[in-house]
Scaffold this motif. Structure first.
Motif, mmCIF file in Angstrom:
data_model
loop_
_atom_site.group_PDB
_atom_site.id
_atom_site.type_symbol
_atom_site.label_atom_id
_atom_site.label_comp_id
_atom_site.label_asym_id
_atom_site.label_seq_id
_atom_site.Cartn_x
_atom_site.Cartn_y
_atom_site.Cartn_z
ATOM 1 N N PRO A 7 -10.422 -37.468 3.084
ATOM 2 C CA PRO A 7 -11.343 -37.545 4.353
ATOM 3 C C PRO A 7 -11.763 -35.677 4.679
ATOM 4 O O PRO A 7 -12.595 -35.695 5.605
ATOM 5 N N ARG A 8 -10.779 -34.891 4.318
ATOM 6 C CA ARG A 8 -11.326 -33.500 4.659
ATOM 7 C C ARG A 8 -12.036 -32.769 3.630
ATOM 8 O O ARG A 8 -12.637 -31.690 3.871
ATOM 9 N N MET A 9 -12.233 -33.502 2.376
ATOM 10 C CA MET A 9 -12.811 -32.567 1.325
ATOM 11 C C MET A 9 -14.376 -32.340 1.938
ATOM 12 O O MET A 9 -14.954 -31.179 1.384
ATOM 13 N N PRO A 10 -15.043 -33.206 2.452
ATOM 14 C CA PRO A 10 -16.556 -32.815 2.718
ATOM 15 C C PRO A 10 -16.600 -31.346 3.576
ATOM 16 O O PRO A 10 -17.479 -30.459 3.468
ATOM 17 N N GLN A 11 -15.408 -31.096 4.095
ATOM 18 C CA GLN A 11 -15.298 -29.722 5.062
ATOM 19 C C GLN A 11 -15.435 -28.719 3.932
ATOM 20 O O GLN A 11 -15.988 -27.551 4.144
ATOM 21 N N PHE A 12 -14.751 -28.682 2.896
ATOM 22 C CA PHE A 12 -14.633 -27.973 1.793
ATOM 23 C C PHE A 12 -15.811 -27.698 1.057
ATOM 24 O O PHE A 12 -16.289 -26.781 0.769
ATOM 25 N N SER A 19 0.658 -23.522 -7.948
ATOM 26 C CA SER A 19 -0.327 -22.782 -9.033
ATOM 27 C C SER A 19 0.584 -22.050 -9.957
ATOM 28 O O SER A 19 1.916 -21.698 -9.652
ATOM 29 N N VAL A 20 0.015 -21.478 -10.870
ATOM 30 C CA VAL A 20 0.504 -20.945 -11.967
ATOM 31 C C VAL A 20 0.275 -19.538 -11.956
ATOM 32 O O VAL A 20 1.327 -18.502 -12.488
ATOM 33 N N GLN A 21 -0.553 -18.904 -11.033
ATOM 34 C CA GLN A 21 -0.863 -17.615 -10.931
ATOM 35 C C GLN A 21 -1.710 -17.084 -9.944
ATOM 36 O O GLN A 21 -2.251 -17.878 -9.346
ATOM 37 N N GLU A 22 -1.600 -16.110 -9.636
ATOM 38 C CA GLU A 22 -2.513 -15.530 -8.358
ATOM 39 C C GLU A 22 -3.919 -15.605 -8.584
ATOM 40 O O GLU A 22 -4.402 -15.381 -9.633
ATOM 41 N N SER A 23 -4.975 -16.207 -7.932
ATOM 42 C CA SER A 23 -6.365 -16.540 -8.092
ATOM 43 C C SER A 23 -7.122 -15.523 -7.710
ATOM 44 O O SER A 23 -6.718 -14.545 -6.962
ATOM 45 N N GLU A 24 -8.134 -15.207 -8.420
ATOM 46 C CA GLU A 24 -9.244 -14.244 -8.412
ATOM 47 C C GLU A 24 -9.907 -14.453 -7.062
ATOM 48 O O GLU A 24 -10.145 -15.692 -6.645
ATOM 49 N N GLY A 25 -10.663 -13.369 -6.621
ATOM 50 C CA GLY A 25 -11.120 -13.422 -5.224
ATOM 51 C C GLY A 25 -12.241 -14.428 -5.056
ATOM 52 O O GLY A 25 -12.326 -15.169 -4.069
ATOM 53 N N GLU A 26 -13.212 -14.625 -5.940
ATOM 54 C CA GLU A 26 -14.138 -15.669 -5.784
ATOM 55 C C GLU A 26 -14.174 -17.109 -6.529
ATOM 56 O O GLU A 26 -15.213 -17.568 -6.655
ATOM 57 N N SER A 27 -13.175 -17.020 -7.154
ATOM 58 C CA SER A 27 -12.827 -18.369 -7.989
ATOM 59 C C SER A 27 -12.766 -19.491 -7.279
ATOM 60 O O SER A 27 -12.452 -19.472 -6.030
ATOM 61 N N THR A 28 -13.038 -20.641 -7.865
ATOM 62 C CA THR A 28 -12.909 -22.021 -7.213
ATOM 63 C C THR A 28 -11.386 -22.175 -6.707
ATOM 64 O O THR A 28 -11.195 -22.833 -5.775
ATOM 65 N N VAL A 29 -10.536 -22.074 -7.443
ATOM 66 C CA VAL A 29 -9.108 -21.922 -7.411
ATOM 67 C C VAL A 29 -8.848 -21.263 -6.068
ATOM 68 O O VAL A 29 -8.055 -21.593 -5.056
ATOM 69 N N ALA A 30 -9.422 -19.760 -5.981
ATOM 70 C CA ALA A 30 -8.973 -18.958 -4.797
ATOM 71 C C ALA A 30 -9.338 -19.530 -3.525
ATOM 72 O O ALA A 30 -8.898 -19.900 -2.411
ATOM 73 N N GLN A 31 -10.925 -20.309 -3.572
ATOM 74 C CA GLN A 31 -11.549 -20.845 -2.396
ATOM 75 C C GLN A 31 -10.920 -22.045 -2.043
ATOM 76 O O GLN A 31 -10.855 -22.220 -0.661
ATOM 77 N N PHE A 32 -10.321 -22.869 -2.810
ATOM 78 C CA PHE A 32 -9.431 -24.034 -2.426
ATOM 79 C C PHE A 32 -8.136 -23.629 -1.769
ATOM 80 O O PHE A 32 -7.820 -24.169 -0.653
ATOM 81 N N LYS A 33 -7.519 -22.682 -2.442
ATOM 82 C CA LYS A 33 -6.411 -22.233 -1.925
ATOM 83 C C LYS A 33 -6.387 -21.597 -0.386
ATOM 84 O O LYS A 33 -5.556 -22.208 0.396
ATOM 85 N N HIS A 34 -7.342 -20.876 -0.434
ATOM 86 C CA HIS A 34 -7.805 -20.270 1.212
ATOM 87 C C HIS A 34 -7.942 -21.361 2.170
ATOM 88 O O HIS A 34 -7.767 -21.624 3.176
ATOM 89 N N TRP A 35 -8.942 -22.120 1.940
ATOM 90 C CA TRP A 35 -9.293 -23.270 2.845
ATOM 91 C C TRP A 35 -8.132 -24.254 2.990
ATOM 92 O O TRP A 35 -8.088 -24.796 4.108
#
Length: 295
Positions: free
Chosen positions: A111-116, A268-284
């Motif tokens: 239900p919250r994925m549309p916000q992402f 997660s297995v490692q620190e994510s890079e600044g603009e990667s989708t992994v980083a975007q999802f983790k921050h969100w």
């Protein structure tokens, strides 16, 4: 054997100096000293065996050879930069698979994925239902799990929220199942095989005992919650799984919610890079969990 010309940094210095026809301005743009730019150009001229700039009264002007090389270098470095950006974009926008416990995914995350997606319209996120131990890096990039098992020490664990639980039922059934906020003998206890000790945990954290009420078992947690919405009885509802239903007045929690000692984490297995989708999802996800914790 073919002799290679000087290094790529020298070509970069030459490209900027040729564009500006100034070693000083090139040094400022590249955040280098005037001497460093001058030496890089001189190294390139020595390799080629011909001047690329004509130096007059502290000013520099491209020679014919310099103009020809500047054109080729600008085109070549431009193509390198474009391809590097394409490769970066492919990595940044690569699909990211997130494993999440089924009930949490169904009743909280989806239900919250549309916000992402509004905040990250180019991100390609794919959800996969799963619980318990998970192997990251082989088809799964991130996992949302409750800490009811031990995961590898190499995993990075980002705390999302503490688990709070409480009995829930349909609002119009609360008067039948509870007397002054205390559950009575008429309440059917709804159990789930995926969390069989839920009622015992509630009794332990409230200092009570498990009531000998009639009960009904369901295979999955979300079935027991749906049964509570249907008015079949009372289920143990984690706050994050039932908050939307409570706000929509589909469920009520007459006895409130208590911390049960567990918590949810993003693995997660490692620190994510600044603009990667992994980083975007983790921050969100971290921001979302923090906001809901304050609500």
């Amino acid at each position: 054997m073919r002799q290679h010309i000087t290094s790529l940094p020298a070509l970069v210095c030459f490209r900027v100096a040729a564009d500006l026809e100034s070693f000083s301005k090139a040094a400022d743009r590249l955040n280098l000293t005037h001497g460093a730019v001058s030496r890089a150009v001189r190294l390139l001229e020595d390799d080629l065996g011909t001047p690329l700039f004509e130096r007059r009264n502290r000013a520099v002007f491209l020679t014919d050879a310099g103009r020809r090389l500047a054109h080729v270098v600008a085109r070549g470095l431009g193509e390198i930069e474009q391809e590097a950006q394409r490769i970066k974009a492919e990595h940044t926008n690569a699909p990211v698979t997130i494993s999440c416990e089924p009930t949490l995914m169904m009743r909280w995350l989806i239900p919250r994925m549309p916000q992402f997606h509004v905040a990250n319209p180019t991100a390609d996120v794919r959800l996969l239902a799963g619980g318990g131990p998970v192997t990251l890096g082989s088809g799964v990039d991130l996992a949302i799990r409750r800490n009811d098992f031990t995961w590898p020490e190499s995993y990075l664990a980002q705390h999302l929220f503490d688990e709070r639980i409480g009995p829930v039922c349909r609002p119009d059934k609360a008067k039948d199942f509870f007397d002054f906020d205390r559950m009575n003998a008429a309440a059917m206890l709804l159990h789930t095989r995926t969390r069989p000790t839920a009622w015992a945990t509630w009794a332990e954290i409230t200092g009570g005992t498990c009531r000998p009420n009639p009960g009904q078992d369901f295979e999955h947690f979300y079935f027991s919650l749906q049964a509570a919405i249907a008015g079949l009885g009372v289920a143990i509802g984690p706050w994050h799984l039932v908050q939307d239903d409570i706000q929509a007045e589909l469920l009520a929690a007459p006895q409130g919610f208590r911390l049960d000692g567990s918590a949810y984490f993003l693995l997660s297995v490692q620190e994510s890079e600044g603009e990667s989708t992994v980083a975007q999802f983790k921050h969100w996800l971290a921001d979302l969990a923090a906001k809901e914790a304050q609500a």
